[in-house]
Design an enzyme around this catalytic site. Structure first.
Site, PDB file in Angstrom:
ATOM      1  N   THR A   1     -27.521  27.869 -13.059  1.00 44.50           N
ATOM      2  CA  THR A   1     -26.179  28.252 -13.142  1.00 44.50           C
ATOM      3  C   THR A   1     -26.009  27.965 -14.737  1.00 44.50           C
ATOM      4  O   THR A   1     -26.193  27.222 -15.129  1.00 44.50           O
ATOM      5  CB  THR A   1     -25.119  27.739 -12.406  1.00 44.50           C
TER       6      THR A   1
ATOM      7  N   GLY B   1     -24.858  24.351  -7.768  1.00 42.59           N
ATOM      8  CA  GLY B   1     -25.148  24.743  -6.251  1.00 42.59           C
ATOM      9  C   GLY B   1     -24.168  24.010  -5.532  1.00 42.59           C
ATOM     10  O   GLY B   1     -22.939  24.141  -5.750  1.00 42.59           O
TER      11      GLY B   1
END
Length: 531
Positions: free
Chosen positions: A345, A428
């Site tokens: 991410t 996550g």
């Protein structure tokens, strides 16, 4: 290990890569809005941070419109292919969707649609100007950063296995080194086509056709119709109050509501009376995380496919009930086993001189996503769909046209309805936990945004798909704390003092006096730029 915390009175950009932050500052200096700068930063990250994000992934944006005084969210997550059902995998003898490769690339990328909609809502500069820096970095190259090179080494086998990726990341059979120039000519072509063709080039035109042609040649499961029918969704953020502030997150299919549940639980405790670096703090925090994750895993999926009782989950009375379940007098950990998930991410944030603010996050899911790039498209496809379950009784079961349980969760805190802080992180399972660390640092422990990002962090759960369900603690004189937690029954792993498993967080704080502070995580390659 502290980065310099820039402050300013006009604007601020922060991202996990210094080149992307520079791009955002250039767009603002040219008269662009925070919306323009956010799109340009997002596109640049897709080039200079290709292990974490790219055109083949998803994005979630939260925007504060200063003229309207309103907060909006854009859910840019892609749906599974219209022909996809569990039987496609189970009939082939598979018990789960593969984590890598073409059979993991089963959701339409939502990134480009998100850029287009955000730009249309509040952009001031021409569309093609926002993508120019990204296109130039893809064409002319940039030096491979420390973080990118780390993941190149870790994923060397996967990169070699995909011919288009091997051609980019290797020279004369050897993996490129940190500081080498990375060239991505096929990605550059795609960005140039986006500049001239806009959103439709990706979902209906030449880029889509190259992606589908490549996938069909390799036995892929997405179709042209999956792309042509794709659209993201404007949504209303979900919110709770906390000690006089309003905390906002994206609604499901994002896991953002879990951070709100955690803050609601912690509001029942005077955290300022619990030392931040103590066993008591980590016990309370991890037990709080478990309570929220238990409900997350019970309910979270695409809200178009199932009811998610957010009103109850985000109520103060339910939070008090969960708080009362936590054993604090004679501490002992509750049992809970989370689902394994990735944390690939990139989070960034922008504010501008007019008071607009954008908090946004984007992802390929795992590092380098599916580790698959179709043909000569230049685009790494995400493997977000690999998190779908094949168990028909699971709320996150695979179904046609469905959005998966999503880890992405950009956040914003307001005070009196106006932005106070923009916060988010890679990670996550770690995203709500690092958000918790940063928010409590700001709101309970009196930290600056840079101090809050630099606090020792923990991560509970199975981020990166690991089998361990232990509490991982950054080891900064943590031996006594770890020993006490183990005595109470926790499984504890000590990791590096500034370990990458804790993700990379960025943040911006807007003080009551109008001074804007920005920070980038010292664990990454980022930078905050303000003036």
């Amino acid at each position: 290990m502290q980065n310099i915390m820039p402050t300013g009175l006009h604007a601020m950009v922060t991202s996990p890569h210094y080149l992307a932050s520079h791009v955002g500052s250039l767009i603002l200096k040219r008269g662009g809005s925070a919306f323009d700068a956010a799109v340009a930063v997002s596109a640049a990250l897709g080039v200079v941070y290709p292990h974490m994000t790219g055109l083949g992934g998803d994005a979630f944006f939260m925007l504060y419109d200063a003229k309207e005084g309103t907060l909006h969210g854009y859910n840019g997550s892609g749906r599974s292919g219209r022909q996809l059902r569990p039987e496609i995998y189970t009939s082939a003898g598979e018990t789960a969707i593969p984590l890598r490769g073409i059979r993991s690339a089963i959701t339409v990328p939502g990134m480009v649609d998100t850029w287009w909609e955000v730009w249309r809502r509040g952009g001031k500069l021409p569309w093609e100007e926002l993508l120019e820096p990204a296109a130039e970095y893809a064409e002319k190259g940039f030096p491979i950063s420390r973080n990118l090179h780390y993941w190149m080494i870790k994923n060397e086998t996967d990169l070699r296995a995909c011919a288009p990726l091997e051609s980019i990341y290797f020279a004369d059979g050897k993996l490129l080194s940190e500081g080498d120039r990375l060239l991505q000519p096929d990605l550059a072509r795609a960005l140039r086509e986006l500049q001239t063709g806009g959103r439709d080039a990706f979902y209906k035109g030449s880029i889509m056709k190259r992606i589908i042609a490549g996938m069909q040649a390799d036995g892929g499961l997405l179709t042209e119709e999956d792309f042509t029918t794709h659209s993201g969704e404007w949504v209303k953020p979900v919110s709770v109050t906390y000690r006089g502030y309003e905390i906002h997150q994206m609604p499901p299919n994002s896991q953002g509501f879990t951070a709100l549940m955690m803050m609601n639980i912690l509001e029942n405790e005077d955290l300022s009376q619990i030392p931040r670096n103590s066993a008591a703090f980590y016990h309370l925090i991890v037990e709080t995380v478990k309570k929220a994750f238990r409900d997350r895993d019970r309910y979270l999926t695409d809200p178009d496919f199932a009811h998610i009782p957010l009103e109850r989950l985000l109520s103060k009375s339910y939070a008090k009930h969960l708080y009362d379940e936590i054993d604090q007098q004679f501490p002992r950990p509750a049992s809970f086993l989370s689902s394994a998930m990735g944390q690939d991410t990139a989070y960034a944030a922008v504010t501008d001189e007019e008071g607009n603010a954008v908090s946004f996050i984007q992802s390929l899911y795992f590092d380098f996503g599916s580790a698959y790039s179709p043909g000569d498209s230049g685009i790494i496809m995400q493997n977000r769909g690999s998190f779908f379950s094949l168990n028909t009784s699971d709320p996150n079961v695979l179904a046609p046209g469905k959005r998966s349980f999503h880890t992405l969760m950009p956040g914003m805190i307001t005070r009196g309805g106006k932005p106070y802080a923009l916060v988010g992180t890679q990670g996550g399972e770690g995203q709500p936990q690092t958000t918790l660390s940063v928010l409590t640092g700001l709101l309970d422990y009196g930290c600056t945004i840079q101090e809050a990002l630099a606090l020792p962090r923990w991560v509970y759960g199975r981020t990166w798909g690991e089998d361990s369900d232990a509490i991982k603690l950054e080891n900064r004189d943590m031996l006594d704390i770890a020993a006490q937690l183990r005595e109470w029954g926790h499984e504890v792993e000590l990791v590096g003092a500034w370990d990458g498993i804790m993700g990379q967080s960025q943040g911006i704080v807007i003080g009551e006096n109008g001074v804007i502070s920005g920070a980038a995580d010292p664990r990454g390659d980022g930078m905050a730029i303000g003036w």
